[in-house]
Motif scaffolding. Structure first.
Motif, PDB file in Angstrom:
ATOM      1  N   TYR A 272     -15.490 -51.645  10.181  1.00 46.77           N
ATOM      2  CA  TYR A 272     -14.899 -52.963  10.417  1.00 46.77           C
ATOM      3  C   TYR A 272     -14.080 -53.022  11.703  1.00 46.77           C
ATOM      4  O   TYR A 272     -13.701 -54.114  12.138  1.00 46.77           O
ATOM      5  N   ALA A 273     -13.801 -51.866  12.300  1.00 44.01           N
ATOM      6  CA  ALA A 273     -12.865 -51.856  13.430  1.00 44.01           C
ATOM      7  C   ALA A 273     -13.527 -51.739  14.788  1.00 44.01           C
ATOM      8  O   ALA A 273     -12.966 -52.200  15.778  1.00 44.01           O
ATOM      9  N   VAL A 274     -14.726 -51.121  14.868  1.00 37.71           N
ATOM     10  CA  VAL A 274     -15.233 -50.785  16.200  1.00 37.71           C
ATOM     11  C   VAL A 274     -16.549 -51.449  16.560  1.00 37.71           C
ATOM     12  O   VAL A 274     -17.146 -51.107  17.570  1.00 37.71           O
ATOM     13  N   ILE A 275     -17.031 -52.390  15.790  1.00 38.41           N
ATOM     14  CA  ILE A 275     -18.275 -53.073  16.159  1.00 38.41           C
ATOM     15  C   ILE A 275     -17.988 -54.041  17.293  1.00 38.41           C
ATOM     16  O   ILE A 275     -17.235 -55.001  17.134  1.00 38.41           O
ATOM     17  N   GLY A 276     -18.561 -53.765  18.466  1.00 31.94           N
ATOM     18  CA  GLY A 276     -18.298 -54.600  19.621  1.00 31.94           C
ATOM     19  C   GLY A 276     -19.145 -55.858  19.642  1.00 31.94           C
ATOM     20  O   GLY A 276     -20.180 -55.949  18.993  1.00 31.94           O
ATOM     21  N   GLU A 277     -18.690 -56.829  20.425  1.00 31.57           N
ATOM     22  CA  GLU A 277     -19.453 -58.071  20.584  1.00 31.57           C
ATOM     23  C   GLU A 277     -20.607 -57.811  21.537  1.00 31.57           C
ATOM     24  O   GLU A 277     -20.454 -57.201  22.590  1.00 31.57           O
ATOM     25  N   THR A 278     -21.797 -58.217  21.127  1.00 28.80           N
ATOM     26  CA  THR A 278     -22.959 -58.048  21.987  1.00 28.80           C
ATOM     27  C   THR A 278     -23.911 -59.209  21.763  1.00 28.80           C
ATOM     28  O   THR A 278     -23.657 -60.077  20.921  1.00 28.80           O
TER      29      THR A 278
ATOM     30  N   SER B 181     -30.852 -46.068  23.031  1.00 24.25           N
ATOM     31  CA  SER B 181     -29.770 -47.044  23.166  1.00 24.25           C
ATOM     32  C   SER B 181     -28.543 -46.464  22.470  1.00 24.25           C
ATOM     33  O   SER B 181     -28.445 -46.470  21.235  1.00 24.25           O
ATOM     34  N   ALA B 182     -27.597 -45.948  23.254  1.00 21.77           N
ATOM     35  CA  ALA B 182     -26.421 -45.261  22.719  1.00 21.77           C
ATOM     36  C   ALA B 182     -25.277 -46.251  22.525  1.00 21.77           C
ATOM     37  O   ALA B 182     -24.935 -46.991  23.443  1.00 21.77           O
ATOM     38  N   GLY B 183     -24.677 -46.250  21.335  1.00 19.98           N
ATOM     39  CA  GLY B 183     -23.623 -47.213  21.039  1.00 19.98           C
ATOM     40  C   GLY B 183     -24.196 -48.605  20.895  1.00 19.98           C
ATOM     41  O   GLY B 183     -23.719 -49.558  21.517  1.00 19.98           O
ATOM     42  N   CYS B 184     -25.216 -48.738  20.044  1.00 18.18           N
ATOM     43  CA  CYS B 184     -25.992 -49.989  20.001  1.00 18.18           C
ATOM     44  C   CYS B 184     -25.348 -51.075  19.154  1.00 18.18           C
ATOM     45  O   CYS B 184     -25.893 -52.173  19.047  1.00 18.18           O
ATOM     46  N   ALA B 185     -24.202 -50.794  18.508  1.00 21.47           N
ATOM     47  CA  ALA B 185     -23.513 -51.787  17.675  1.00 21.47           C
ATOM     48  C   ALA B 185     -24.481 -52.387  16.661  1.00 21.47           C
ATOM     49  O   ALA B 185     -25.164 -51.661  15.945  1.00 21.47           O
ATOM     50  N   SER B 186     -24.583 -53.699  16.612  1.00 22.36           N
ATOM     51  CA  SER B 186     -25.384 -54.354  15.575  1.00 22.36           C
ATOM     52  C   SER B 186     -26.855 -54.516  15.946  1.00 22.36           C
ATOM     53  O   SER B 186     -27.578 -55.243  15.279  1.00 22.36           O
ATOM     54  N   GLY B 187     -27.311 -53.849  17.000  1.00 21.66           N
ATOM     55  CA  GLY B 187     -28.741 -53.717  17.240  1.00 21.66           C
ATOM     56  C   GLY B 187     -29.377 -54.621  18.262  1.00 21.66           C
ATOM     57  O   GLY B 187     -30.566 -54.462  18.575  1.00 21.66           O
ATOM     58  N   GLU B 188     -28.626 -55.555  18.839  1.00 33.87           N
ATOM     59  CA  GLU B 188     -29.256 -56.467  19.788  1.00 33.87           C
ATOM     60  C   GLU B 188     -29.857 -55.730  20.989  1.00 33.87           C
ATOM     61  O   GLU B 188     -30.911 -56.112  21.500  1.00 33.87           O
ATOM     62  N   GLU B 189     -29.190 -54.655  21.436  1.00 33.68           N
ATOM     63  CA  GLU B 189     -29.700 -53.954  22.614  1.00 33.68           C
ATOM     64  C   GLU B 189     -31.027 -53.245  22.363  1.00 33.68           C
ATOM     65  O   GLU B 189     -31.981 -53.447  23.138  1.00 33.68           O
TER      66      GLU B 189
ATOM     67  N   GLY C 170     -31.953 -46.442  18.504  1.00 34.20           N
ATOM     68  CA  GLY C 170     -30.626 -47.034  18.617  1.00 34.20           C
ATOM     69  C   GLY C 170     -29.649 -46.270  17.748  1.00 34.20           C
ATOM     70  O   GLY C 170     -29.924 -46.009  16.575  1.00 34.20           O
ATOM     71  N   THR C 171     -28.497 -45.888  18.318  1.00 37.42           N
ATOM     72  CA  THR C 171     -27.498 -45.133  17.558  1.00 37.42           C
ATOM     73  C   THR C 171     -26.129 -45.775  17.693  1.00 37.42           C
ATOM     74  O   THR C 171     -25.821 -46.415  18.711  1.00 37.42           O
ATOM     75  N   ASP C 172     -25.311 -45.571  16.667  1.00 33.03           N
ATOM     76  CA  ASP C 172     -23.928 -46.047  16.704  1.00 33.03           C
ATOM     77  C   ASP C 172     -23.095 -45.196  15.759  1.00 33.03           C
ATOM     78  O   ASP C 172     -23.622 -44.654  14.776  1.00 33.03           O
TER      79      ASP C 172
ATOM     80  N   SER D 239     -20.847 -46.284  13.786  1.00 30.99           N
ATOM     81  CA  SER D 239     -20.529 -47.051  12.585  1.00 30.99           C
ATOM     82  C   SER D 239     -21.745 -47.216  11.690  1.00 30.99           C
ATOM     83  O   SER D 239     -22.754 -47.797  12.091  1.00 30.99           O
ATOM     84  N   GLY D 240     -21.631 -46.716  10.458  1.00 27.07           N
ATOM     85  CA  GLY D 240     -22.705 -46.919   9.501  1.00 27.07           C
ATOM     86  C   GLY D 240     -22.895 -48.387   9.164  1.00 27.07           C
ATOM     87  O   GLY D 240     -24.023 -48.840   8.923  1.00 27.07           O
ATOM     88  N   ARG D 241     -21.812 -49.131   9.137  1.00 29.12           N
ATOM     89  CA  ARG D 241     -21.910 -50.570   8.857  1.00 29.12           C
ATOM     90  C   ARG D 241     -22.666 -51.276   9.975  1.00 29.12           C
ATOM     91  O   ARG D 241     -23.478 -52.181   9.720  1.00 29.12           O
ATOM     92  N   ALA D 242     -22.414 -50.876  11.231  1.00 32.83           N
ATOM     93  CA  ALA D 242     -23.142 -51.485  12.352  1.00 32.83           C
ATOM     94  C   ALA D 242     -24.631 -51.187  12.243  1.00 32.83           C
ATOM     95  O   ALA D 242     -25.469 -52.077  12.474  1.00 32.83           O
ATOM     96  N   ILE D 243     -24.975 -49.965  11.882  1.00 32.21           N
ATOM     97  CA  ILE D 243     -26.386 -49.601  11.742  1.00 32.21           C
ATOM     98  C   ILE D 243     -27.028 -50.409  10.618  1.00 32.21           C
ATOM     99  O   ILE D 243     -28.181 -50.876  10.739  1.00 32.21           O
ATOM    100  N   ALA D 244     -26.301 -50.600   9.515  1.00 34.95           N
ATOM    101  CA  ALA D 244     -26.841 -51.396   8.410  1.00 34.95           C
ATOM    102  C   ALA D 244     -27.121 -52.827   8.857  1.00 34.95           C
ATOM    103  O   ALA D 244     -28.150 -53.421   8.497  1.00 34.95           O
ATOM    104  N   ARG D 245     -26.220 -53.385   9.643  1.00 35.91           N
ATOM    105  CA  ARG D 245     -26.435 -54.743  10.159  1.00 35.91           C
ATOM    106  C   ARG D 245     -27.641 -54.781  11.085  1.00 35.91           C
ATOM    107  O   ARG D 245     -28.436 -55.722  11.065  1.00 35.91           O
ATOM    108  N   ALA D 246     -27.779 -53.746  11.914  1.00 36.23           N
ATOM    109  CA  ALA D 246     -28.914 -53.697  12.830  1.00 36.23           C
ATOM    110  C   ALA D 246     -30.229 -53.604  12.059  1.00 36.23           C
ATOM    111  O   ALA D 246     -31.231 -54.214  12.444  1.00 36.23           O
TER     112      ALA D 246
END
Length: 460
Positions: free
Chosen positions: A74-80, A107-115, A137-139, A141-148
């Motif tokens: 919840y803390a580190v998912i960046g806006e993309t 794609s390193a640090g892919c957040a929610s997958g848009e990249e 794509g890697t990140d 945050s497991g939550r970010a990967i789930a969203r991606a």
């Protein structure tokens, strides 16, 4: 209707503890906007774990593994968003189409997958067959990967996409956007920590790591950069955001300019990178520091702008004198080129010519020259002239932060910092600002963080 989360403001001790947890877990230093949201992240993570916030906080500060993982999500998912820096994606497509054999992209640090999805779309649009490339794509945050993995986004995430690509690769609904199966099947998503884990791939033809490095502390970045380069095959390409290019200095990478942006290449064995002037280090704006347009090397401070030795001045050809028909833009470019070549007297003369045309950028350049001579008050006067011509010139206000700091005027320095931040309000982070050197809104906004100190490893 779900009730909005109301998070109480956390005290400094608690914020500091949370930041320490994040730094230990994934090496991140938080931007001010993210720091302000830690209370909300804490509340949401506690709810997700089914725990009262006080108990969850206690577990988190004790480094309980499940609590830390939930909080990171919840803390580190960046806006993309899709097709960020589209010129880089177009070049990737051209490179892949011209290549032979398998084409692996990380794609390193892919957040929610848009990249990674954008990378796949760019390759498909360039005519690269699906059996020839793979995108990872890697990140952290497991939550970010789930969203991606869900590959469902809001319409705001596709605000920069071209209509043709949108029609081909997305399924548009009134309140959501889904990535097509054609794209999703070519993307693998995986958890990975850039700071602590070895590279998840080897021999990649391209690595993307954009708008990630800026959140790491200075002492962490060199190790991350080495791992990114190690993941590349010889001849492979590294794509960074414009604000992060200085971090690649000293790694022996070649540079190529593409549509006004630089991309980097790992040379083949036996190749030598072409000779070039060393690229300045990342911009860091601090109190009692050189002008923010005079950047510092990651490992050592650059000597102040001053007159080059006579032998150097004699060895360099003088700039072509501006003709009567020369444009203001051409004169400014000649002045910038003179600075790059170390011909500071010529640069100042050209800047004065441009200043006659009431150019704010010319006055900023004159301010750099004055500061290099040790005339800090003269530098302030030149910046103030630039701001008289263009009151919303954010770079000008930012220069005053450091200049007033050198003059021992902290109140004026703080006022200039607030003025600079106001001038940036409402602007997109990727927009390039007016000034002497290329600087993005996001880069300057991060540099204006109060309380950063300069040490042997750079800004902290």
């Amino acid at each position: 209707m779900k009730e909005p989360v109301r998070a109480e403001r956390l005290n400094e001790a608690t914020l500091g503890g949370l930041e320490t947890v994040l730094r230990a877990a994934c090496g991140m230093v938080l931007a001010p906007s993210v720091r302000r949201s830690l209370g909300t992240a804490l509340t949401r993570a506690a709810e997700a774990q089914g725990l009262p916030k006080a108990e969850f906080l206690q577990r988190l500060l004790a480094r309980d593994t499940s609590a830390v993982e939930a909080f990171i999500g919840y803390a580190v998912i960046g806006e993309t968003y899709f097709f960020r820096h589209p010129e880089q994606l177009r070049e990737l497509g051209r490179l892949a189409a011209a290549s032979t054999g398998p084409f692996l992209v990380w794609s390193a640090g892919c957040a929610s997958g848009e990249e990674p999805y954008s990378i796949t779309m760019a390759l498909l649009a360039a005519g690269v067959s699906t059996d020839r490339f793979r995108v990872l794509g890697t990140d952290v945050s497991g939550r970010a990967i789930a969203r991606a993995q869900q590959a469902t986004y809001s319409p705001w995430s596709v605000r920069r996409m071209e209509p043709e690509l949108e029609r081909r690769f997305l399924q548009i609904r009134p309140d959501s956007v889904n990535v097509s199966p054609e794209v999703r099947t070519r993307v693998e998503l995986r958890r990975h920590n850039l700071v602590t884990d070895p590279p998840p791939v080897a021999g990649a033809q391209a690595v993307f790591c954009r708008n990630v490095l800026i959140y790491f502390p200075p002492e962490v970045i060199p190790g991350v950069m080495e791992r990114l380069v190690a993941a590349l095959a010889p001849g492979g390409w590294l794509f960074l955001s414009p604000a992060e290019l200085p971090f690649a200095q000293g790694l022996g990478l070649e540079e190529r300019e593409v549509e006004g942006q630089l991309i980097l290449r790992r040379p083949l064995p036996g190749e030598r990178p072409p000779a070039r002037a060393s690229r300045p280090g990342p911009l860091r704006l601090v109190t009692r520091a050189p002008s923010p347009l005079r950047r510092t090397q990651p490992t050592a401070r650059v000597a102040p702008v001053s007159k080059a030795p006579a032998s150097q001045e004699a060895a360099l050809p003088p700039p072509p004198p501006p003709t009567a028909g020369s444009s203001l833009v051409a004169t400014l470019e000649q002045a910038r080129a003179a600075v790059r070549d170390g011909r500071f007297d010529a640069a100042e003369e050209l800047a004065r010519l441009a200043a006659r045309e009431l150019s704010p950028e010319a006055y900023l350049l004159l301010a750099m020259m004055a500061e290099g001579r040790g005339d800090v008050q003269g530098a302030v006067d030149s910046v103030r002239k630039a701001l008289y011509l263009e009151p919303q010139l954010a770079v000008g206000h930012a220069m005053l932060v450091a200049l007033y700091g050198q003059l021992g005027q902290p109140e004026e320095s703080e006022r200039a910092r607030r003025n600079a931040l106001r001038a940036l309000e409402g602007l997109d982070d990727e927009q390039v600002l007016r000034g002497v050197e290329e600087l993005t809104v996001g880069g300057l906004r991060r540099a204006l963080v109060p309380g950063m100190k300069q040490g042997k490893s750079g800004a902290r």
